[in-house]
Design a protein around this motif. Structure first.
Motif, PDB file in Angstrom:
ATOM      1  N   GLU A 274       0.864   7.090  -2.691  1.00  0.00           N
ATOM      2  CA  GLU A 274      -0.443   7.191  -2.025  1.00  0.00           C
ATOM      3  C   GLU A 274      -1.124   5.832  -1.826  1.00  0.00           C
ATOM      4  O   GLU A 274      -0.869   4.884  -2.544  1.00  0.00           O
ATOM      5  CB  GLU A 274      -1.381   8.128  -2.798  1.00  0.00           C
ATOM      6  CG  GLU A 274      -1.833   7.594  -4.144  1.00  0.00           C
ATOM      7  CD  GLU A 274      -0.921   7.917  -5.323  1.00  0.00           C
ATOM      8  OE1 GLU A 274      -1.273   7.541  -6.455  1.00  0.00           O
ATOM      9  OE2 GLU A 274       0.141   8.521  -5.138  1.00  0.00           O
ATOM     10  N   ASP A 275      -1.980   5.806  -0.807  1.00  0.00           N
ATOM     11  CA  ASP A 275      -2.822   4.636  -0.567  1.00  0.00           C
ATOM     12  C   ASP A 275      -3.983   4.629  -1.549  1.00  0.00           C
ATOM     13  O   ASP A 275      -4.307   5.654  -2.155  1.00  0.00           O
ATOM     14  CB  ASP A 275      -3.397   4.691   0.864  1.00  0.00           C
ATOM     15  CG  ASP A 275      -2.386   4.301   1.935  1.00  0.00           C
ATOM     16  OD1 ASP A 275      -1.350   3.682   1.611  1.00  0.00           O
ATOM     17  OD2 ASP A 275      -2.656   4.608   3.106  1.00  0.00           O
ATOM     18  N   ILE A 276      -4.635   3.478  -1.677  1.00  0.00           N
ATOM     19  CA  ILE A 276      -5.864   3.370  -2.448  1.00  0.00           C
ATOM     20  C   ILE A 276      -7.003   3.671  -1.476  1.00  0.00           C
ATOM     21  O   ILE A 276      -7.294   2.866  -0.591  1.00  0.00           O
ATOM     22  CB  ILE A 276      -6.045   1.956  -3.053  1.00  0.00           C
ATOM     23  CG1 ILE A 276      -4.818   1.531  -3.870  1.00  0.00           C
ATOM     24  CG2 ILE A 276      -7.333   1.888  -3.867  1.00  0.00           C
ATOM     25  CD1 ILE A 276      -4.613   2.220  -5.184  1.00  0.00           C
ATOM     26  N   ASN A 277      -7.621   4.828  -1.622  1.00  0.00           N
ATOM     27  CA  ASN A 277      -8.673   5.257  -0.696  1.00  0.00           C
ATOM     28  C   ASN A 277      -9.907   4.366  -0.795  1.00  0.00           C
ATOM     29  O   ASN A 277     -10.268   3.895  -1.872  1.00  0.00           O
ATOM     30  CB  ASN A 277      -9.068   6.704  -0.970  1.00  0.00           C
ATOM     31  CG  ASN A 277      -7.948   7.667  -0.625  1.00  0.00           C
ATOM     32  OD1 ASN A 277      -7.196   7.447   0.311  1.00  0.00           O
ATOM     33  ND2 ASN A 277      -7.820   8.730  -1.396  1.00  0.00           N
TER      34      ASN A 277
ATOM     35  N   TYR B 133       3.140  -5.858   1.189  1.00  0.00           N
ATOM     36  CA  TYR B 133       3.375  -4.478   0.753  1.00  0.00           C
ATOM     37  C   TYR B 133       2.028  -3.823   0.497  1.00  0.00           C
ATOM     38  O   TYR B 133       1.045  -4.507   0.278  1.00  0.00           O
ATOM     39  CB  TYR B 133       4.146  -4.443  -0.580  1.00  0.00           C
ATOM     40  CG  TYR B 133       5.451  -5.176  -0.573  1.00  0.00           C
ATOM     41  CD1 TYR B 133       6.631  -4.506  -0.287  1.00  0.00           C
ATOM     42  CD2 TYR B 133       5.521  -6.532  -0.879  1.00  0.00           C
ATOM     43  CE1 TYR B 133       7.845  -5.173  -0.292  1.00  0.00           C
ATOM     44  CE2 TYR B 133       6.725  -7.212  -0.881  1.00  0.00           C
ATOM     45  CZ  TYR B 133       7.881  -6.524  -0.591  1.00  0.00           C
ATOM     46  OH  TYR B 133       9.087  -7.183  -0.597  1.00  0.00           O
ATOM     47  N   THR B 134       2.031  -2.493   0.439  1.00  0.00           N
ATOM     48  CA  THR B 134       0.846  -1.864  -0.144  1.00  0.00           C
ATOM     49  C   THR B 134       0.999  -2.030  -1.655  1.00  0.00           C
ATOM     50  O   THR B 134       2.125  -2.129  -2.173  1.00  0.00           O
ATOM     51  CB  THR B 134       0.706  -0.357   0.199  1.00  0.00           C
ATOM     52  OG1 THR B 134       1.688   0.384  -0.508  1.00  0.00           O
ATOM     53  CG2 THR B 134       0.794  -0.114   1.700  1.00  0.00           C
ATOM     54  N   LEU B 135      -0.107  -2.046  -2.353  1.00  0.00           N
ATOM     55  CA  LEU B 135      -0.060  -2.165  -3.815  1.00  0.00           C
ATOM     56  C   LEU B 135       0.815  -1.063  -4.400  1.00  0.00           C
ATOM     57  O   LEU B 135       1.718  -1.325  -5.196  1.00  0.00           O
ATOM     58  CB  LEU B 135      -1.485  -2.086  -4.396  1.00  0.00           C
ATOM     59  CG  LEU B 135      -1.600  -1.903  -5.909  1.00  0.00           C
ATOM     60  CD1 LEU B 135      -0.912  -3.028  -6.671  1.00  0.00           C
ATOM     61  CD2 LEU B 135      -3.069  -1.805  -6.310  1.00  0.00           C
TER      62      LEU B 135
ATOM     63  N   MET C  58      -4.333  -2.370   0.390  1.00  0.00           N
ATOM     64  CA  MET C  58      -4.774  -1.114  -0.194  1.00  0.00           C
ATOM     65  C   MET C  58      -4.213   0.096   0.539  1.00  0.00           C
ATOM     66  O   MET C  58      -4.117   1.179  -0.030  1.00  0.00           O
ATOM     67  CB  MET C  58      -6.307  -1.032  -0.212  1.00  0.00           C
ATOM     68  CG  MET C  58      -6.967  -2.112  -1.067  1.00  0.00           C
ATOM     69  SD  MET C  58      -6.575  -1.974  -2.827  1.00  0.00           S
ATOM     70  CE  MET C  58      -5.725  -3.511  -3.110  1.00  0.00           C
ATOM     71  N   THR C  59      -3.826  -0.101   1.816  1.00  0.00           N
ATOM     72  CA  THR C  59      -3.313   1.013   2.611  1.00  0.00           C
ATOM     73  C   THR C  59      -2.110   0.588   3.439  1.00  0.00           C
ATOM     74  O   THR C  59      -1.914  -0.601   3.726  1.00  0.00           O
ATOM     75  CB  THR C  59      -4.383   1.560   3.590  1.00  0.00           C
ATOM     76  OG1 THR C  59      -4.681   0.541   4.548  1.00  0.00           O
ATOM     77  CG2 THR C  59      -5.657   1.991   2.869  1.00  0.00           C
ATOM     78  N   SER C  60      -1.337   1.579   3.858  1.00  0.00           N
ATOM     79  CA  SER C  60      -0.196   1.301   4.729  1.00  0.00           C
ATOM     80  C   SER C  60      -0.675   0.823   6.101  1.00  0.00           C
ATOM     81  O   SER C  60      -0.011   0.010   6.744  1.00  0.00           O
ATOM     82  CB  SER C  60       0.705   2.526   4.859  1.00  0.00           C
ATOM     83  OG  SER C  60      -0.027   3.644   5.284  1.00  0.00           O
TER      84      SER C  60
ATOM     85  N   MET D  37      -7.873   4.335 -10.405  1.00  0.00           N
ATOM     86  CA  MET D  37      -6.592   4.291  -9.710  1.00  0.00           C
ATOM     87  C   MET D  37      -6.081   2.856  -9.634  1.00  0.00           C
ATOM     88  O   MET D  37      -4.895   2.596  -9.880  1.00  0.00           O
ATOM     89  CB  MET D  37      -6.719   4.884  -8.308  1.00  0.00           C
ATOM     90  CG  MET D  37      -5.421   4.887  -7.526  1.00  0.00           C
ATOM     91  SD  MET D  37      -5.627   5.538  -5.857  1.00  0.00           S
ATOM     92  CE  MET D  37      -4.732   7.076  -6.050  1.00  0.00           C
ATOM     93  N   LEU D  38      -6.973   1.928  -9.313  1.00  0.00           N
ATOM     94  CA  LEU D  38      -6.578   0.518  -9.248  1.00  0.00           C
ATOM     95  C   LEU D  38      -6.118   0.014 -10.617  1.00  0.00           C
ATOM     96  O   LEU D  38      -5.113  -0.698 -10.715  1.00  0.00           O
ATOM     97  CB  LEU D  38      -7.738  -0.341  -8.743  1.00  0.00           C
ATOM     98  CG  LEU D  38      -7.948  -0.339  -7.238  1.00  0.00           C
ATOM     99  CD1 LEU D  38      -9.288  -0.982  -6.887  1.00  0.00           C
ATOM    100  CD2 LEU D  38      -6.808  -1.046  -6.524  1.00  0.00           C
ATOM    101  N   LYS D  39      -6.838   0.385 -11.650  1.00  0.00           N
ATOM    102  CA  LYS D  39      -6.481  -0.067 -12.998  1.00  0.00           C
ATOM    103  C   LYS D  39      -5.079   0.418 -13.378  1.00  0.00           C
ATOM    104  O   LYS D  39      -4.266  -0.349 -13.885  1.00  0.00           O
ATOM    105  CB  LYS D  39      -7.531   0.429 -13.997  1.00  0.00           C
ATOM    106  CG  LYS D  39      -7.407  -0.189 -15.352  1.00  0.00           C
ATOM    107  CD  LYS D  39      -8.585   0.185 -16.238  1.00  0.00           C
ATOM    108  CE  LYS D  39      -8.393  -0.415 -17.611  1.00  0.00           C
ATOM    109  NZ  LYS D  39      -9.341   0.104 -18.578  1.00  0.00           N
ATOM    110  N   LYS D  40      -4.806   1.683 -13.092  1.00  0.00           N
ATOM    111  CA  LYS D  40      -3.480   2.243 -13.386  1.00  0.00           C
ATOM    112  C   LYS D  40      -2.398   1.527 -12.577  1.00  0.00           C
ATOM    113  O   LYS D  40      -1.357   1.139 -13.113  1.00  0.00           O
ATOM    114  CB  LYS D  40      -3.475   3.738 -13.055  1.00  0.00           C
ATOM    115  CG  LYS D  40      -2.146   4.417 -13.237  1.00  0.00           C
ATOM    116  CD  LYS D  40      -2.218   5.870 -12.790  1.00  0.00           C
ATOM    117  CE  LYS D  40      -0.831   6.441 -12.654  1.00  0.00           C
ATOM    118  NZ  LYS D  40      -0.786   7.673 -11.897  1.00  0.00           N
ATOM    119  N   SER D  41      -2.645   1.329 -11.284  1.00  0.00           N
ATOM    120  CA  SER D  41      -1.669   0.658 -10.429  1.00  0.00           C
ATOM    121  C   SER D  41      -1.446  -0.789 -10.859  1.00  0.00           C
ATOM    122  O   SER D  41      -0.319  -1.287 -10.843  1.00  0.00           O
ATOM    123  CB  SER D  41      -2.122   0.706  -8.963  1.00  0.00           C
ATOM    124  OG  SER D  41      -2.101   2.038  -8.491  1.00  0.00           O
TER     125      SER D  41
END
Length: 151
Positions: free
Chosen positions: A113-116, A103-105, A83-85, A132-136
């Motif tokens: 950007e990271d997933i906060n 990798y990060t997603l 979810m994050t770097s 955000m997750l759904k879009k990614s």
């Protein structure tokens, strides 16, 4: 193909991503799993995450226990998406042999950007993370199709 989503505690983002991926995917022989790098023993999915999954997919994950990330998961999964770097860096530095599949997603789908982490936030914060997750994950599924020549 096995995809592993990794976050901190496996009670919010990564378990959300696992369900979103598995519910949105129509790809054969591809399944997602999730784990956390710092799981609190016996912790369960957060109430807001469980509510969003119930509302959107009619799946009850409220009693799902968090899963601790293990080295074996690196061997068993084909793609590790954090979810994050920060989490990506922790895994890559501790397990350099597997760096080529961590990798990060958002990095994997060429977003920045990271997933906060919504942990401690209200329902609206969780909803933003879910969206955000759904879009990614929509972009991820498209990339997997493209990379594998699936139209």
């Amino acid at each position: 193909m096995k995809v592993l989503f990794v976050c901190t505690g496996n009670t919010c983002r990564s378990c959300m991503a696992e369900v979103i991926f598995n519910q949105m995917s129509n790809l054969d022989n591809i399944e997602a799993y999730s784990a956390g790098i710092a799981v609190v023993q016996e912790s369960k999915t957060s109430k807001y995450t469980a509510a969003l999954i119930e509302d959107n997919f009619k799946i009850n994950i409220s009693n799902r226990k968090a899963i601790q990330f293990t080295k074996e998961m690196l061997e068993e999964n084909d793609l590790i998406l954090t979810m994050t770097s920060y989490i990506r860096n922790v895994l890559s530095e501790n397990f350099p042999k597997y760096k080529n599949k961590i990798y990060t997603l958002n990095e994997y789908i060429e977003l920045k950007e990271d997933i906060n982490d919504p942990y401690g936030g209200d329902a609206e914060v969780y909803k933003k993370t879910f969206n955000m997750l759904k879009k990614s994950i929509e972009l991820l599924l498209g990339k997997i199709r493209e990379d594998n020549g699936i139209v």
